[in-house]
Scaffold this active site. Sequence first.
Site, mmCIF file in Angstrom:
data_model
loop_
_atom_site.group_PDB
_atom_site.id
_atom_site.type_symbol
_atom_site.label_atom_id
_atom_site.label_comp_id
_atom_site.label_asym_id
_atom_site.label_seq_id
_atom_site.Cartn_x
_atom_site.Cartn_y
_atom_site.Cartn_z
ATOM 1 N N TYR A 142 0.825 -1.208 0.000
ATOM 2 C CA TYR A 142 0.000 0.000 0.000
ATOM 3 C C TYR A 142 0.861 1.261 0.000
ATOM 4 O O TYR A 142 0.461 2.285 -0.530
ATOM 5 C CB TYR A 142 -0.870 0.035 1.262
ATOM 6 C CG TYR A 142 -2.212 -0.618 1.128
ATOM 7 C CD1 TYR A 142 -2.317 -1.987 0.916
ATOM 8 C CD2 TYR A 142 -3.378 0.125 1.230
ATOM 9 C CE1 TYR A 142 -3.546 -2.594 0.813
ATOM 10 C CE2 TYR A 142 -4.620 -0.476 1.122
ATOM 11 C CZ TYR A 142 -4.692 -1.829 0.911
ATOM 12 O OH TYR A 142 -5.911 -2.435 0.799
ATOM 13 N N LYS A 189 3.133 -15.029 3.321
ATOM 14 C CA LYS A 189 3.466 -15.798 2.112
ATOM 15 C C LYS A 189 4.979 -16.008 2.163
ATOM 16 O O LYS A 189 5.726 -15.581 1.263
ATOM 17 C CB LYS A 189 2.997 -15.008 0.878
ATOM 18 C CG LYS A 189 3.050 -15.779 -0.427
ATOM 19 C CD LYS A 189 2.020 -16.878 -0.558
ATOM 20 C CE LYS A 189 2.232 -17.660 -1.846
ATOM 21 N NZ LYS A 189 1.363 -18.859 -1.943
ATOM 22 N N ASP A 221 -2.788 -18.122 1.076
ATOM 23 C CA ASP A 221 -3.726 -18.855 0.212
ATOM 24 C C ASP A 221 -4.483 -19.907 1.023
ATOM 25 O O ASP A 221 -5.700 -20.050 0.928
ATOM 26 C CB ASP A 221 -3.013 -19.462 -1.010
ATOM 27 C CG ASP A 221 -1.691 -20.141 -0.686
ATOM 28 O OD1 ASP A 221 -1.246 -20.086 0.478
ATOM 29 O OD2 ASP A 221 -1.100 -20.745 -1.610
ATOM 30 N N ASP A 245 -6.555 -6.707 4.433
ATOM 31 C CA ASP A 245 -7.654 -6.068 3.710
ATOM 32 C C ASP A 245 -8.515 -7.138 3.030
ATOM 33 O O ASP A 245 -9.749 -7.150 3.165
ATOM 34 C CB ASP A 245 -7.073 -5.111 2.654
ATOM 35 C CG ASP A 245 -8.152 -4.424 1.837
ATOM 36 O OD1 ASP A 245 -9.138 -3.964 2.448
ATOM 37 O OD2 ASP A 245 -8.028 -4.364 0.605
ATOM 38 N N ASP A 249 -12.559 -8.791 4.245
ATOM 39 C CA ASP A 249 -13.773 -8.812 3.406
ATOM 40 C C ASP A 249 -14.284 -10.247 3.284
ATOM 41 O O ASP A 249 -15.490 -10.501 3.349
ATOM 42 C CB ASP A 249 -13.495 -8.267 2.001
ATOM 43 C CG ASP A 249 -13.752 -6.773 1.877
ATOM 44 O OD1 ASP A 249 -13.478 -6.057 2.856
ATOM 45 O OD2 ASP A 249 -14.233 -6.331 0.810
#
Length: 372
Positions: A142, A189, A221, A245, A249
């Site tokens: 970001y 990751k 993942d 983020d 959701d």
Amino acid sequence: MDLKIAVLSGDGIGPEVILQAKKALNAIGEVYNHEFVFEDALVGAVAIDQTGNPLPNQTLNLCLNTDAVLFGAIGHPKYDNNPDAKVRPEQGLLKLRNELGLFANIRPIKPYQALLDASPLKREVIEGVDFVIYRELSGGVYIGEKKLNEAGTAASDSYEYSEEQISRITHLAFKAAQKRRKKVTMVDKANVLETSRLWRRLVQKIGESYPDVALNFLFVDNAAKQIILNPRQFDVILTENMFGDILSDEASVIASSIGLLASESLGHNKALFEPIHGSYIEATGKNIANPIASILSAAMLLEFFGLINEANKVYEAVEKAFEHKIVTTDLNSFSKFGTNEVGDFISNFILSKDDLLYFNNDNVHIGQSTIV
Ligand code: IPM
Ligand code: MN
């Protein structure tokens, strides 16, 4: 308690859902004798329209000089669909996070008993789920430098983390776990990213100073799958900016609607409270947006200032709204209630308005109900 709260309603449904949060806070103030003073300021696409700047200086200065920020929503399709836009509404929020030093975004995920059958996920999967996502907010892709070559044919976003950024949120996550079920799951990751390996080394080391907290690691993942497959395994999820983020959701499906999820963003001496949903421009002014995420964000604000009974009153009011089926159409497509009616029910419940005692579900239609 006296609190000065900057209110940045932002775009789309932001103003109408934040209005309901203010109503709830005003009701709390009245019942528990607190003085909440709200000061409105522009942010996002509306701020660009009026001033050319998604975070005008006046807004930033207000936020720097208030006890807390209550934030609505940000974003507009006219920018989403225009990759060439020079200024974007989201820059307002990102700059505000940066200027206020907000580094931890905390997003609780817990389905309400009354809504267990409203989620597309099976009841037996989501019943008893209770976890919280600690999303790092100051770094990662970001924030890193963004580049586009002159020909406009190649681009890059740099992805960086420092030990300091990792360690401050990691301590918060472990402390939170100590007060909960004592488990931290770090999501990364590390099989691919160097930043993730830095996170892992440091989180492992910090974890040693919290021997009462179990620590495990998941690749993002796999975590995305586990959140749907077996969400009860999680207590505190610790992760970097973009993974947090995306996963939050995804996790909102457990709660049944993203319109229910609240968050707080913490810095060393600043705090901002906001629903995790977006500006949902298509719903603007239609009285259909779910105000619960904003109302719960206001409850998190109360908790942050140690007003625990007050926050619990708001949580109780929200539960009552669900029990009485006073919900917006995202939770029940046949519902006759809108943003305002849900907000009125909650503030009236807090105020213990007598008419609620005689509340008759069958009589409640917009315009006819005792609560409208
Ligand atoms: C959120 C939002 C923001 C983010 C956007 C509006 C920049 O999606 O708070 O989750 O990506 O952080
Ligand atoms: Mn988001």
